[in-house]
Design a protein around this motif. Structure first.
Motif, PDB file in Angstrom:
ATOM      1  N   ASP A   1     -84.208  96.669  57.713  1.00  0.00           N
ATOM      2  CA  ASP A   1     -83.499  97.904  58.029  1.00  0.00           C
ATOM      3  C   ASP A   1     -82.081  97.923  57.474  1.00  0.00           C
ATOM      4  O   ASP A   1     -81.590  98.977  57.064  1.00  0.00           O
ATOM      5  N   PHE A   2     -81.413  96.778  57.474  1.00  0.00           N
ATOM      6  CA  PHE A   2     -80.058  96.756  56.944  1.00  0.00           C
ATOM      7  C   PHE A   2     -80.021  97.295  55.520  1.00  0.00           C
ATOM      8  O   PHE A   2     -79.102  98.032  55.141  1.00  0.00           O
ATOM      9  N   PHE A   3     -80.997  96.920  54.742  1.00  0.00           N
ATOM     10  CA  PHE A   3     -81.002  97.272  53.326  1.00  0.00           C
ATOM     11  C   PHE A   3     -81.499  98.697  53.061  1.00  0.00           C
ATOM     12  O   PHE A   3     -81.245  99.254  51.989  1.00  0.00           O
ATOM     13  N   THR A   4     -82.209  99.279  54.011  1.00  0.00           N
ATOM     14  CA  THR A   4     -82.840 100.587  53.763  1.00  0.00           C
ATOM     15  C   THR A   4     -82.269 101.724  54.603  1.00  0.00           C
ATOM     16  O   THR A   4     -82.444 102.893  54.253  1.00  0.00           O
ATOM     17  N   ASP A   5     -81.601 101.419  55.698  1.00  0.00           N
ATOM     18  CA  ASP A   5     -81.086 102.451  56.606  1.00  0.00           C
ATOM     19  C   ASP A   5     -79.694 102.880  56.130  1.00  0.00           C
ATOM     20  O   ASP A   5     -78.680 102.281  56.499  1.00  0.00           O
ATOM     21  N   VAL A   6     -79.634 103.917  55.339  1.00  0.00           N
ATOM     22  CA  VAL A   6     -78.369 104.360  54.751  1.00  0.00           C
ATOM     23  C   VAL A   6     -77.397 104.842  55.821  1.00  0.00           C
ATOM     24  O   VAL A   6     -76.185 104.593  55.733  1.00  0.00           O
ATOM     25  N   ALA A   7     -77.898 105.494  56.854  1.00  0.00           N
ATOM     26  CA  ALA A   7     -77.025 105.948  57.938  1.00  0.00           C
ATOM     27  C   ALA A   7     -76.343 104.761  58.613  1.00  0.00           C
ATOM     28  O   ALA A   7     -75.150 104.814  58.935  1.00  0.00           O
ATOM     29  N   TRP A   8     -77.105 103.684  58.821  1.00  0.00           N
ATOM     30  CA  TRP A   8     -76.506 102.486  59.409  1.00  0.00           C
ATOM     31  C   TRP A   8     -75.460 101.888  58.471  1.00  0.00           C
ATOM     32  O   TRP A   8     -74.367 101.501  58.901  1.00  0.00           O
ATOM     33  N   LEU A   9     -75.771 101.826  57.197  1.00  0.00           N
ATOM     34  CA  LEU A   9     -74.849 101.230  56.234  1.00  0.00           C
ATOM     35  C   LEU A   9     -73.507 101.950  56.207  1.00  0.00           C
ATOM     36  O   LEU A   9     -72.459 101.321  56.025  1.00  0.00           O
ATOM     37  N   HIS A  10     -73.531 103.253  56.406  1.00  0.00           N
ATOM     38  CA  HIS A  10     -72.277 104.001  56.376  1.00  0.00           C
ATOM     39  C   HIS A  10     -71.389 103.672  57.573  1.00  0.00           C
ATOM     40  O   HIS A  10     -70.192 103.982  57.558  1.00  0.00           O
ATOM     41  N   GLY A  11     -71.944 103.024  58.597  1.00  0.00           N
ATOM     42  CA  GLY A  11     -71.148 102.615  59.746  1.00  0.00           C
ATOM     43  C   GLY A  11     -70.773 101.149  59.739  1.00  0.00           C
ATOM     44  O   GLY A  11     -70.056 100.676  60.632  1.00  0.00           O
ATOM     45  N   VAL A  12     -71.255 100.410  58.740  1.00  0.00           N
ATOM     46  CA  VAL A  12     -70.951  98.979  58.624  1.00  0.00           C
ATOM     47  C   VAL A  12     -69.494  98.823  58.191  1.00  0.00           C
ATOM     48  O   VAL A  12     -68.984  99.626  57.408  1.00  0.00           O
ATOM     49  N   PRO A  13     -68.787  97.806  58.704  1.00  0.00           N
ATOM     50  CA  PRO A  13     -67.392  97.604  58.299  1.00  0.00           C
ATOM     51  C   PRO A  13     -67.204  97.633  56.791  1.00  0.00           C
ATOM     52  O   PRO A  13     -68.003  97.073  56.038  1.00  0.00           O
TER      53      PRO A  13
ATOM     54  N   GLU B   1     -72.403  94.436  64.730  1.00  0.00           N
ATOM     55  CA  GLU B   1     -71.951  95.643  64.051  1.00  0.00           C
ATOM     56  C   GLU B   1     -72.398  95.688  62.596  1.00  0.00           C
ATOM     57  O   GLU B   1     -72.165  96.680  61.900  1.00  0.00           O
ATOM     58  N   ILE B   2     -73.056  94.625  62.136  1.00  0.00           N
ATOM     59  CA  ILE B   2     -73.514  94.563  60.749  1.00  0.00           C
ATOM     60  C   ILE B   2     -75.042  94.625  60.671  1.00  0.00           C
ATOM     61  O   ILE B   2     -75.600  95.383  59.875  1.00  0.00           O
ATOM     62  N   ILE B   3     -75.722  93.835  61.462  1.00  0.00           N
ATOM     63  CA  ILE B   3     -77.193  93.791  61.424  1.00  0.00           C
ATOM     64  C   ILE B   3     -77.756  94.787  62.431  1.00  0.00           C
ATOM     65  O   ILE B   3     -77.486  94.690  63.623  1.00  0.00           O
ATOM     66  N   PRO B   4     -78.566  95.753  61.987  1.00  0.00           N
ATOM     67  CA  PRO B   4     -79.092  96.768  62.900  1.00  0.00           C
ATOM     68  C   PRO B   4     -80.139  96.194  63.852  1.00  0.00           C
ATOM     69  O   PRO B   4     -80.822  95.211  63.528  1.00  0.00           O
ATOM     70  N   PRO B   5     -80.279  96.788  65.046  1.00  0.00           N
ATOM     71  CA  PRO B   5     -81.277  96.313  66.014  1.00  0.00           C
ATOM     72  C   PRO B   5     -82.693  96.295  65.454  1.00  0.00           C
ATOM     73  O   PRO B   5     -83.528  95.485  65.862  1.00  0.00           O
TER      74      PRO B   5
END
Length: 364
Positions: free
Chosen positions: A229-241, A289-293
């Motif tokens: 998910d970290f690599f594919t979830d663009v919405a999550w990536l935009h919230g990563v530090p 805050e970096i690796i999504p659930p």
């Protein structure tokens, strides 16, 4: 140039994991006002000065930690390069005088890697503990663990992720092959067919991918590794530090690493995870805050031999540093099939560390 407020925020975990005393790192942070290249009150200059003071006092290993902070998160100019060089040189001097740690060279596609190792022997080869940090930690940060691994009966090797520290390789979806190259470099002096990958954060992803192809890896022990998910979830990536995204951009050569689809080639499929036939020991942080659930969920669902532990903490579990170190050693011995008094004692120490940690956090 990095955002200085964000640097100060996210480097705290890095400092705690290294065991730098709070008063020591706070004193340096209080003197930093900017990240302007070479400025007297800048990030790299102040950390480097702190390292030089410790070195003059004969505290080379403590100086290594300060120099390491100075090149954090990655080398982007002369000042951070000077900090990295001082970090490597200070560690090199310490290990020559205080240990049997040696330098090894590994040939990989695209270049040669410098690694640190201990416990190698052609006459009495040992099983291998292969250690890597993540995208912001150099091999000199983890190399002091090598004598401990040797005492536990392992030949230890510490390397760096591509693009990190002295490793000039580019970080790509094929970077997992580098781990096999490191094993090739020591195959005459260690039992490489019995290798345990202690690979933290993003290098844990590399180890999982490598374990699918290289049967010499008998187990993966990791903390906060991205999976899919970290690599594919663009919405999550935009919230990563921002510091994480910028560092990924630096080591991969993709300045905007969070853009749509750019990191998706790194993602492990559910079929690949299901095909993992080695134990996977994974320490997760519930407030990461970096690796999504979703990455922990996919591990639970698809990895058959998963040993999951969780801390109520942020990425890397900095508030649980002592417990995490014991958890890593306990996981290593468990994966290697160790039993007896030594393992029981280690488990008791881990339980005690967890209790002390809970009491300490309750008081704070």
């Amino acid at each position: 140039m990095n955002d200085i407020a964000e640097l100060k925020q996210y480097v705290l975990a890095h400092a705690r994991i290294q065991g730098i005393p709070r008063a020591q790192y706070r004193a340096v942070l209080d003197r930093i006002r900017t990240d302007d290249e070479g400025a007297p009150d800048s990030w790299a200059v102040q950390w480097t000065r702190a390292g030089e003071e410790l070195q003059r006092a004969g505290k080379s290993l403590e100086a290594v930690r300060m120099f390491n902070m100075g090149r954090f998160p990655y080398v982007d100019g002369p000042a951070r390069l000077a900090a990295l060089n001082a970090c490597v040189e200070s560690f090199d001097g310490w290990r020559k005088q205080n240990s049997t740690i040696e330098e090894i060279q590994a040939e990989a596609p695209g270049g040669r890697l410098r690694c640190w190792a201990d416990g190698l022997s052609a006459e009495a080869p040992r099983p291998v503990a292969l250690v890597l940090g993540g995208i912001v930690s150099v091999k000199e940060q983890w190399a002091p663990l090598l004598p401990l691994l040797k005492r536990q009966g392992f030949a230890g090797v510490v390397a760096e992720m591509p693009g990190v520290g002295e490793n000039a390789l580019r970080y790509t979806p094929e970077s997992w092959r580098m781990l096999s190259c490191v094993l090739d470099s020591i195959k005459d002096r260690a039992q490489v067919a019995d290798t345990y990958a202690i690979c933290l954060s993003f290098s844990g992803h590399m180890a999982l991918r490598c374990a699918l192809e290289d049967p010499r890896i008998r187990a993966v022990i990791t903390v906060g590794a991205p999976v899919s998910d970290f690599f594919t979830d663009v919405a999550w990536l935009h919230g990563v530090p921002r510091v994480t995204i910028d560092t990924l951009g630096h080591i991969s050569g993709m300045p905007d690493a969070a853009a749509d689809g750019r990191l998706s080639p790194w993602a492990l499929s559910t079929e690949q995870l299901a095909a993992l036939d080695v134990p996977v020991h994974y320490l997760a942080s519930k407030r990461d805050e970096i690796i999504p659930p979703g990455d922990v969920k996919v591990l639970r669902k698809h990895v058959a031999n998963l040993h999951l532990a969780e801390n109520d903490d942020v990425h890397g579990s900095p508030e649980h540093a002592a417990e995490s170190r014991l958890w890593v050693v306990n996981s290593l011995l468990h994966a290697h099939g160790e039993k007896g008094a030594r393992v029981r004692a280690l488990r008791a120490m881990l339980a005690l560390a967890r209790l002390r940690g809970k009491l300490g956090r309750a008081r704070s």
